[in-house]
Design a protein around this motif. Structure first.
Motif, PDB file in Angstrom:
ATOM      1  N   HIS A   1       8.802   9.319  34.827  1.00 49.55           N
ATOM      2  CA  HIS A   1       8.037  10.332  34.092  1.00 49.55           C
ATOM      3  C   HIS A   1       8.686  11.675  34.418  1.00 49.55           C
ATOM      4  O   HIS A   1       9.000  11.936  35.584  1.00 49.55           O
ATOM      5  CB  HIS A   1       6.570  10.312  34.545  1.00 49.55           C
ATOM      6  CG  HIS A   1       5.657  11.099  33.661  1.00 49.55           C
ATOM      7  ND1 HIS A   1       5.694  12.487  33.583  1.00 49.55           N
ATOM      8  CD2 HIS A   1       4.685  10.715  32.790  1.00 49.55           C
ATOM      9  CE1 HIS A   1       4.792  12.898  32.710  1.00 49.55           C
ATOM     10  NE2 HIS A   1       4.159  11.842  32.204  1.00 49.55           N
TER      11      HIS A   1
ATOM     12  N   SER B   1       1.064  14.548  34.478  1.00 49.85           N
ATOM     13  CA  SER B   1       0.731  13.255  33.865  1.00 49.85           C
ATOM     14  C   SER B   1      -0.696  12.840  34.200  1.00 49.85           C
ATOM     15  O   SER B   1      -1.227  13.210  35.255  1.00 49.85           O
ATOM     16  CB  SER B   1       1.707  12.209  34.399  1.00 49.85           C
ATOM     17  OG  SER B   1       1.155  10.917  34.374  1.00 49.85           O
TER      18      SER B   1
ATOM     19  N   ASN C   1       0.385   7.862  33.922  1.00 50.56           N
ATOM     20  CA  ASN C   1       1.438   7.374  34.823  1.00 50.56           C
ATOM     21  C   ASN C   1       1.256   7.850  36.252  1.00 50.56           C
ATOM     22  O   ASN C   1       1.633   7.154  37.192  1.00 50.56           O
ATOM     23  CB  ASN C   1       2.818   7.735  34.283  1.00 50.56           C
ATOM     24  CG  ASN C   1       3.177   6.848  33.114  1.00 50.56           C
ATOM     25  OD1 ASN C   1       3.718   5.771  33.284  1.00 50.56           O
ATOM     26  ND2 ASN C   1       2.799   7.276  31.905  1.00 50.56           N
TER      27      ASN C   1
ATOM     28  N   PHE D   1       5.805   6.175  26.867  1.00 53.09           N
ATOM     29  CA  PHE D   1       6.639   5.903  25.695  1.00 53.09           C
ATOM     30  C   PHE D   1       6.994   7.239  25.042  1.00 53.09           C
ATOM     31  O   PHE D   1       6.098   7.985  24.620  1.00 53.09           O
ATOM     32  CB  PHE D   1       5.824   5.025  24.748  1.00 53.09           C
ATOM     33  CG  PHE D   1       6.606   4.234  23.762  1.00 53.09           C
ATOM     34  CD1 PHE D   1       7.722   3.509  24.147  1.00 53.09           C
ATOM     35  CD2 PHE D   1       6.193   4.169  22.427  1.00 53.09           C
ATOM     36  CE1 PHE D   1       8.421   2.742  23.222  1.00 53.09           C
ATOM     37  CE2 PHE D   1       6.891   3.408  21.501  1.00 53.09           C
ATOM     38  CZ  PHE D   1       8.003   2.697  21.904  1.00 53.09           C
TER      39      PHE D   1
ATOM     40  N   SER E   1       2.872   3.381  28.829  1.00 55.77           N
ATOM     41  CA  SER E   1       1.703   4.014  28.194  1.00 55.77           C
ATOM     42  C   SER E   1       2.171   4.644  26.884  1.00 55.77           C
ATOM     43  O   SER E   1       3.274   5.189  26.811  1.00 55.77           O
ATOM     44  CB  SER E   1       1.112   5.090  29.104  1.00 55.77           C
ATOM     45  OG  SER E   1       2.035   6.149  29.299  1.00 55.77           O
TER      46      SER E   1
HETATM   47  C1  LIG Z   1       8.447  13.871  24.183  1.00 49.26           C
HETATM   48  C2  LIG Z   1       7.318  12.936  23.879  1.00 49.26           C
HETATM   49  C3  LIG Z   1       7.527  11.876  23.018  1.00 49.26           C
HETATM   50  C4  LIG Z   1       6.495  10.963  22.744  1.00 49.26           C
HETATM   51  N1  LIG Z   1       6.743   9.924  21.889  1.00 49.26           N
HETATM   52  C5  LIG Z   1       5.762   9.023  21.649  1.00 49.26           C
HETATM   53  C6  LIG Z   1       6.008   7.912  20.789  1.00 49.26           C
HETATM   54  O1  LIG Z   1       7.112   7.712  20.259  1.00 49.26           O
HETATM   55  N2  LIG Z   1       4.992   7.047  20.559  1.00 49.26           N
HETATM   56  C7  LIG Z   1       3.771   7.192  21.154  1.00 49.26           C
HETATM   57  O2  LIG Z   1       2.879   6.363  20.926  1.00 49.26           O
HETATM   58  N3  LIG Z   1       3.517   8.235  21.997  1.00 49.26           N
HETATM   59  C8  LIG Z   1       4.484   9.142  22.250  1.00 49.26           C
HETATM   60  N4  LIG Z   1       4.242  10.189  23.096  1.00 49.26           N
HETATM   61  C9  LIG Z   1       2.948  10.252  23.822  1.00 49.26           C
HETATM   62  C10 LIG Z   1       3.125   9.710  25.263  1.00 49.26           C
HETATM   63  O3  LIG Z   1       3.469   8.350  25.244  1.00 49.26           O
HETATM   64  C11 LIG Z   1       1.853   9.949  26.064  1.00 49.26           C
HETATM   65  O4  LIG Z   1       1.676  11.339  26.166  1.00 49.26           O
HETATM   66  C12 LIG Z   1       1.974   9.324  27.451  1.00 49.26           C
HETATM   67  O5  LIG Z   1       2.018   7.919  27.375  1.00 49.26           O
HETATM   68  C13 LIG Z   1       0.815   9.755  28.328  1.00 49.26           C
HETATM   69  O6  LIG Z   1       1.133   9.404  29.652  1.00 49.26           O
HETATM   70  P1  LIG Z   1       1.041  10.467  30.847  1.00 49.26           P
HETATM   71  O7  LIG Z   1      -0.386  10.895  30.956  1.00 49.26           O
HETATM   72  O8  LIG Z   1       1.476   9.712  32.067  1.00 49.26           O
HETATM   73  O9  LIG Z   1       1.980  11.606  30.548  1.00 49.26           O
HETATM   74  C14 LIG Z   1       5.232  11.139  23.361  1.00 49.26           C
HETATM   75  C15 LIG Z   1       5.015  12.226  24.222  1.00 49.26           C
HETATM   76  C16 LIG Z   1       6.041  13.113  24.488  1.00 49.26           C
HETATM   77  C17 LIG Z   1       5.787  14.264  25.429  1.00 49.26           C
END
Ligand SMILES: Cc1cc2nc3c(=O)[nH]c(=O)nc-3n(C[C@H](O)[C@H](O)[C@H](O)COP(=O)(O)O)c2cc1C
Length: 184
Positions: free
Chosen positions: A9, A15, A18, A67, A107
């Motif tokens: 991450h 986050s 994660n 993801f 995720s």
């Molecule tokens: C640069 C970026 C690209 C992302 N691309 C996708 C994606 O392709 N598909 C999706 O479902 N979510 C996408 N997301 C959402 C992230 O998957 C989501 O914010 C993350 O799983 C949350 O986990 P965290 O709380 O650990 O950051 C994206 C987020 C970011 C910042």
């Protein structure tokens, strides 16, 4: 069973999902967690000998990441490129990962129903994750069915709580079935 979790991450401090997974997995006996961003720094540079020694000690390797643009954050790709080298992971004498297990814990922001033909994301998560599956096949690892949390930014914290205990029991489960290609 020795379990190595590679957490990819870009900033665990910002986050939700994660970080929660990382912290919970770090508390489990027998699991070694590694925050790849903290190890590789801004330049994402890894010492292959250090990483390879950790891999050799592990029976099951978990790659845990949000993801991002239908793939992993770049730190995981940097780690793979710098660590899965010829003579270690493939090529002459490159049999050090043979028989180990690879398990992805991912995720996503998108909801489960968006990951199918005809829906917003058009493809399934298994399809999006095929580069990891083929990489594991290439280096002789057994690819386990991925663990996926959808709608990870949901305000419903109970889902994240539940996913965390499910993830721990999945990751530590001694017998997991390798996915067969026919499962698609
Ligand atoms: C640069 C970026 C690209 C992302 N691309 C996708 C994606 O392709 N598909 C999706 O479902 N979510 C996408 N997301 C959402 C992230 O998957 C989501 O914010 C993350 O799983 C949350 O986990 P965290 O709380 O650990 O950051 C994206 C987020 C970011 C910042």
């Amino acid at each position: 069973m020795n379990i190595l979790v590679l957490t990819a991450h870009p900033d665990l401090s910002s986050s939700t999902a994660n970080r929660k997974w990382f912290e919970a997995l770090s508390d489990v006996e027998g699991i070694v967690t590694r925050d790849l961003t903290a190890v590789g720094g801004a330049e994402m540079r890894f010492n292959p000998s250090v990483e390879q020694a950790l891999l050799e000690q592990a029976d099951r390797i978990v790659m845990q990441f949000p993801f991002y643009w239908y793939s992993s954050p770049p730190v995981l790709k940097a780690w793979i490129d710098q660590v899965l080298l010829s003579g270690f992971a493939y090529g002459h004498g490159g049999d050090k990962l043979q028989g180990k297990e690879l398990l992805l814990a991912v995720s996503t922001g998108g909801p489960a129903e968006s990951f199918q033909a005809g829906a917003f994301n058009r493809f399934t998560m298994n399809e999006f994750l095929t580069p990891f599956e083929q990489t594991s096949l290439m280096v002789g690892m057994n690819y386990l069915p991925p663990f996926v949390l959808h709608s990870a930014m949901s305000r419903d914290k109970s889902k994240l709580e539940a996913s965390t205990s499910e993830l721990i029991s999945y990751v530590t489960s001694p017998r997991l079935k390798q996915r067969s290609r026919q499962a698609y």
